[in-house]
Structure formats: C-alpha cells, structure tokens
Design a protein around this motif. Sequence first.
Motif, PDB file in Angstrom:
ATOM      1  N   ASN A 261       0.710  -1.036  -0.004  1.00 26.40           N
ATOM      2  CA  ASN A 261      -0.008  -0.157   0.122  1.00 26.40           C
ATOM      3  C   ASN A 261       0.792   1.381   0.130  1.00 26.40           C
ATOM      4  O   ASN A 261       0.267   2.283  -0.437  1.00 26.40           O
ATOM      5  N   GLU A 262       2.010   1.258   0.635  1.00 30.95           N
ATOM      6  CA  GLU A 262       3.011   2.546   0.745  1.00 30.95           C
ATOM      7  C   GLU A 262       4.002   2.402  -0.493  1.00 30.95           C
ATOM      8  O   GLU A 262       4.524   3.591  -0.778  1.00 30.95           O
ATOM      9  N   ARG A 263       4.548   1.313  -0.986  1.00 30.07           N
ATOM     10  CA  ARG A 263       5.702   1.231  -1.873  1.00 30.07           C
ATOM     11  C   ARG A 263       5.084   0.476  -3.134  1.00 30.07           C
ATOM     12  O   ARG A 263       4.320  -0.255  -3.132  1.00 30.07           O
ATOM     13  N   ILE A 264       5.835   0.804  -4.440  1.00 32.68           N
ATOM     14  CA  ILE A 264       5.676   0.019  -5.419  1.00 32.68           C
ATOM     15  C   ILE A 264       6.518  -1.452  -5.481  1.00 32.68           C
ATOM     16  O   ILE A 264       6.018  -2.282  -6.012  1.00 32.68           O
TER      17      ILE A 264
ATOM     18  N   ASN B  24       2.500  -3.286  -8.249  1.00 28.13           N
ATOM     19  CA  ASN B  24       3.649  -3.442  -7.499  1.00 28.13           C
ATOM     20  C   ASN B  24       4.496  -4.532  -8.169  1.00 28.13           C
ATOM     21  O   ASN B  24       3.955  -5.333  -8.949  1.00 28.13           O
ATOM     22  N   PHE B  25       5.792  -4.366  -7.725  1.00 29.07           N
ATOM     23  CA  PHE B  25       6.803  -5.248  -7.904  1.00 29.07           C
ATOM     24  C   PHE B  25       7.283  -6.066  -6.821  1.00 29.07           C
ATOM     25  O   PHE B  25       7.396  -5.341  -5.766  1.00 29.07           O
ATOM     26  N   ILE B  26       7.200  -7.298  -6.673  1.00 25.23           N
ATOM     27  CA  ILE B  26       7.608  -8.145  -5.623  1.00 25.23           C
ATOM     28  C   ILE B  26       8.685  -8.987  -5.871  1.00 25.23           C
ATOM     29  O   ILE B  26       8.663  -9.703  -6.884  1.00 25.23           O
TER      30      ILE B  26
ATOM     31  N   ASN C 166      15.253   0.940 -11.095  1.00 25.91           N
ATOM     32  CA  ASN C 166      15.318   1.817  -9.963  1.00 25.91           C
ATOM     33  C   ASN C 166      14.599   3.091 -10.226  1.00 25.91           C
ATOM     34  O   ASN C 166      13.977   3.740  -9.407  1.00 25.91           O
ATOM     35  N   SER C 167      14.251   3.684 -11.457  1.00 25.90           N
ATOM     36  CA  SER C 167      13.497   4.824 -11.773  1.00 25.90           C
ATOM     37  C   SER C 167      12.140   4.200 -11.626  1.00 25.90           C
ATOM     38  O   SER C 167      11.317   5.433 -11.095  1.00 25.90           O
ATOM     39  N   VAL C 168      11.546   3.204 -11.775  1.00 25.33           N
ATOM     40  CA  VAL C 168      10.150   2.889 -11.582  1.00 25.33           C
ATOM     41  C   VAL C 168       9.632   2.518 -10.007  1.00 25.33           C
ATOM     42  O   VAL C 168       8.888   2.732  -9.466  1.00 25.33           O
ATOM     43  N   LEU C 169      11.187   2.302  -9.218  1.00 28.21           N
ATOM     44  CA  LEU C 169      10.664   2.048  -7.755  1.00 28.21           C
ATOM     45  C   LEU C 169      10.737   3.346  -7.169  1.00 28.21           C
ATOM     46  O   LEU C 169      10.483   3.230  -5.861  1.00 28.21           O
ATOM     47  N   ASP C 170      11.006   4.351  -7.626  1.00 27.16           N
ATOM     48  CA  ASP C 170      11.310   5.615  -7.181  1.00 27.16           C
ATOM     49  C   ASP C 170       9.726   6.045  -6.938  1.00 27.16           C
ATOM     50  O   ASP C 170       8.603   5.399  -7.451  1.00 27.16           O
TER      51      ASP C 170
END
Length: 171
Positions: free
Chosen positions: A22-25, A141-143, A117-121
């Motif tokens: 819910n907080e992070r991609i 989301n990426f797991i 890293n650009s998408v995880l921002d």
Amino acid sequence: ENKLDFDDFLLTKVIQLKEILNERIGCIISGPSCSGKSVIWAMLRASTMKAGTTVKIEVLSPKAMAKEDLLGGLDRDTREWKDGVLISAARNAATSDSKYWIVCDGDIDPEWVEGLNSVLDDNKILTLPNGERITLGDNVNFIFETHDLSYVSPATISRVGMLHINEEMDA
C-alpha cells in the motif's frame, strides 16, 4: 481453501506485505528456501480477490534468462526496440485497471534490477534505455522474492519495502 495451516506468523507476514504494498511500488521478500515467501504473497492475493478486488499477476525468473530477454534491447540489424519479458509485463500493468503484481522470483542481480530503480522511485516511471517512459499507476507492484540480499545495492534497497522471514520463525 489452500489446505495450509494458518498461524499467527503467517497472518502477521501477510498483513505486513499488504501494508508495504500500500505504501511502496516495490517489496523484497527475503528468506531461506521453503520458508513461505510465495505462500505469503499468494495468500494476500487470495484474500484480496475474495474481498472483490482482482489481482493480476506475472511471475518471472529473471536469472533464468539473458538480460536482453528480460529487459529488452535494440535489434542490431533494424535498430528497433524489442521489449523483454519484464518490460512487456510493465506495459500490460500500465494499461490494466486491476491490481497488477509483477513477481520476480530468484536472486536479485544488480545487472538487471538497477534498470528498475527509476520505476521503484515515488514517481513510478519506468525509463527504458531507448528513452521511452512507461508510467505505472498505484495499482502496480513489484515483488522480489529472494533468499539473499548480498548483491542488492543500497540504491535499490532504499526504494523498496522489506519483508524478512527468519529461519527460526518458519518452523
């Protein structure tokens, strides 16, 4: 339903994963083999779907393919961009109205994860080497499911949530 023994440990980890997503991609689930990493995200998916929200999922094994097959690259003859499996999954996710999880199962190698890293921002924009940008919504989301964080850079770790499963706690 899944014929699993449900205990407080599993429930706690499922809730923690829900809060992280819910907080992070992105989220890294780390722990030894057979410790329940896949069970945790599968149980969260099942409970989310039981509550009426569709969760589409694509499971990839990044170390099972070459970097170009995973991320894509330029065709040497035509100079046209060809999407890799992960980029194709991101495009599918970008056009989906449903929740969409891209699960990368296996070792996290800086060779391919640094490209994410650009998408995880917080801006959630995947920048491809050809300059194209794919914007992902809050539904994506990426797991990353792995047993080892040895080769994950601080840049990547600072962009994702972490869920760790201790060897002592999985028994």
